[in-house]
Design an enzyme around this catalytic site. Sequence first.
Site, short mmCIF file in Angstrom:
data_model
loop_
_atom_site.label_atom_id
_atom_site.label_comp_id
_atom_site.label_asym_id
_atom_site.label_seq_id
_atom_site.Cartn_x
_atom_site.Cartn_y
_atom_site.Cartn_z
N TYR A 94 28.37 -8.52 86.63
CA TYR A 94 28.31 -9.75 87.42
C TYR A 94 28.36 -9.42 88.92
O TYR A 94 27.68 -10.05 89.72
CB TYR A 94 29.44 -10.70 87.03
CG TYR A 94 29.20 -11.36 85.70
CD1 TYR A 94 28.42 -12.50 85.60
CD2 TYR A 94 29.75 -10.84 84.54
CE1 TYR A 94 28.18 -13.09 84.37
CE2 TYR A 94 29.53 -11.43 83.31
CZ TYR A 94 28.74 -12.56 83.22
OH TYR A 94 28.50 -13.14 82.01
N ASN A 117 22.06 -20.98 82.18
CA ASN A 117 20.69 -20.56 81.94
C ASN A 117 20.09 -21.36 80.78
O ASN A 117 20.60 -21.29 79.66
CB ASN A 117 20.67 -19.06 81.63
CG ASN A 117 19.35 -18.56 81.13
OD1 ASN A 117 18.31 -19.17 81.33
ND2 ASN A 117 19.40 -17.44 80.45
N CYS A 125 20.25 -13.47 80.34
CA CYS A 125 21.62 -13.54 80.85
C CYS A 125 22.58 -12.73 79.98
O CYS A 125 23.66 -12.36 80.43
CB CYS A 125 22.08 -15.00 80.97
SG CYS A 125 21.98 -15.93 79.44
N HIS A 126 22.17 -12.42 78.75
CA HIS A 126 23.02 -11.60 77.87
C HIS A 126 23.16 -10.17 78.39
O HIS A 126 24.06 -9.45 77.96
CB HIS A 126 22.46 -11.60 76.43
CG HIS A 126 21.08 -11.03 76.30
ND1 HIS A 126 19.95 -11.77 76.55
CD2 HIS A 126 20.65 -9.79 75.95
CE1 HIS A 126 18.88 -11.02 76.35
NE2 HIS A 126 19.28 -9.82 75.99
N GLU A 152 18.86 -4.46 71.47
CA GLU A 152 18.13 -3.79 72.55
C GLU A 152 18.61 -2.36 72.78
O GLU A 152 18.13 -1.69 73.68
CB GLU A 152 18.27 -4.59 73.85
CG GLU A 152 17.62 -5.95 73.80
CD GLU A 152 17.74 -6.73 75.10
OE1 GLU A 152 18.22 -6.16 76.11
OE2 GLU A 152 17.34 -7.90 75.11
#
Length: 163
Positions: A94, A117, A125-126, A152
């Site tokens: 962040y 979002n 945003c993850h 991912e």
Amino acid sequence: MAEEFASYLTSIVGEIEIIANETHILQIEFLNEKKTEKRLQENAITQQAKQQLTAYFEKKRFDFDLPLFFSGTEFQNKVWRQLQTIPYGKTISYLQLATQLGDPKCIRAAGTANGKNPFSIIVPCHRVIGSNGKLIGYAGGLWRKQLLLEHEDAIKRQISLEM
């Protein structure tokens, strides 16, 4: 008021609802339970989003090319556009997000915008985590954030969640 359309996708992170008008995606959100009654019909844009998300979950797509309608404040839109620059399989903190926005002091405001979002997964945003490497702050639930980052290969399995 413009006509709205919807597609639904069952994924590793649960049921996803895709809402669009004739020209843009308006919202992509997680549903807490499977929607048995589909309130809107699909259109070409919701079908395109569904196809791209399916390819993402099959690890055949690593970014998205969809017409998104950003309806937030100027600052929220700036945050959401910045989120789109985070590469697949990578995370930032962040604090890094706030710094990229030009003001490390806007960390809380950036986190709040991140949480609002409207385009889950598409605007990633993850991929934003705590400075200490912990998974914090995800409107869809930390378990979804963890699954998406594992999908991912951005984090190792079994990471501890900050509650």
